[in-house]
Motif scaffolding. Sequence first.
Motif, mmCIF file in Angstrom:
data_model
loop_
_atom_site.group_PDB
_atom_site.id
_atom_site.type_symbol
_atom_site.label_atom_id
_atom_site.label_comp_id
_atom_site.label_asym_id
_atom_site.label_seq_id
_atom_site.Cartn_x
_atom_site.Cartn_y
_atom_site.Cartn_z
ATOM 1 N N PRO A 20 0.824 -1.203 0.000
ATOM 2 C CA PRO A 20 0.000 0.000 0.000
ATOM 3 C C PRO A 20 0.863 1.261 0.000
ATOM 4 N N ASP A 99 1.083 -1.289 6.347
ATOM 5 C CA ASP A 99 -0.166 -0.801 6.918
ATOM 6 C C ASP A 99 0.092 0.547 7.585
ATOM 7 N N PRO A 123 -3.689 7.241 3.614
ATOM 8 C CA PRO A 123 -3.628 6.060 2.741
ATOM 9 C C PRO A 123 -4.032 6.482 1.324
ATOM 10 N N GLN A 125 -5.523 5.367 -1.952
ATOM 11 C CA GLN A 125 -6.317 4.273 -2.515
ATOM 12 C C GLN A 125 -6.252 4.332 -4.024
ATOM 13 N N ALA A 126 -6.168 3.166 -4.631
ATOM 14 C CA ALA A 126 -6.079 3.089 -6.086
ATOM 15 C C ALA A 126 -7.317 3.703 -6.716
#
Length: 128
Positions: A20, A99, A123, A125-126
């Motif tokens: 990620p 993570d 984070p 995100q795609a």
Amino acid sequence: MARDVLVGARRGRQEEQAMPLFVTIGYGDRAGYERIAPALRDVAHAHDEKLRRDGALMGIAGAPVQLRNPEATRLEATDGAFMSSPLPVAGFAVIEADDMAQAIRLVSLTPCAVAHGVVEIWPLQAGN
């Protein structure tokens, strides 16, 4: 271009599952930076350099521009940041981590984190 760098790096690991991605935003000012001991500054900069060697895409924040294009009819570019903060944006990074807990550990010794600033970790995100 940065996306190309990240996508290219990920393509090179076709057999592996991609980790990620996290975007970090560091906030800090010169006064906070100068309040910490020079030895701790050195540790923080060495830590950033290690993150870079390990593949993080990092940079110091330049002057922002706000972009709007309502209903794709009128392109508007305005100098300056949209959001305001008590501390100025100092820099950005894109890191890989297993993570959020690992992302926190990875940026915990960066200059903004140790020099009375703050680091946000988002984070990534795609998208399609």
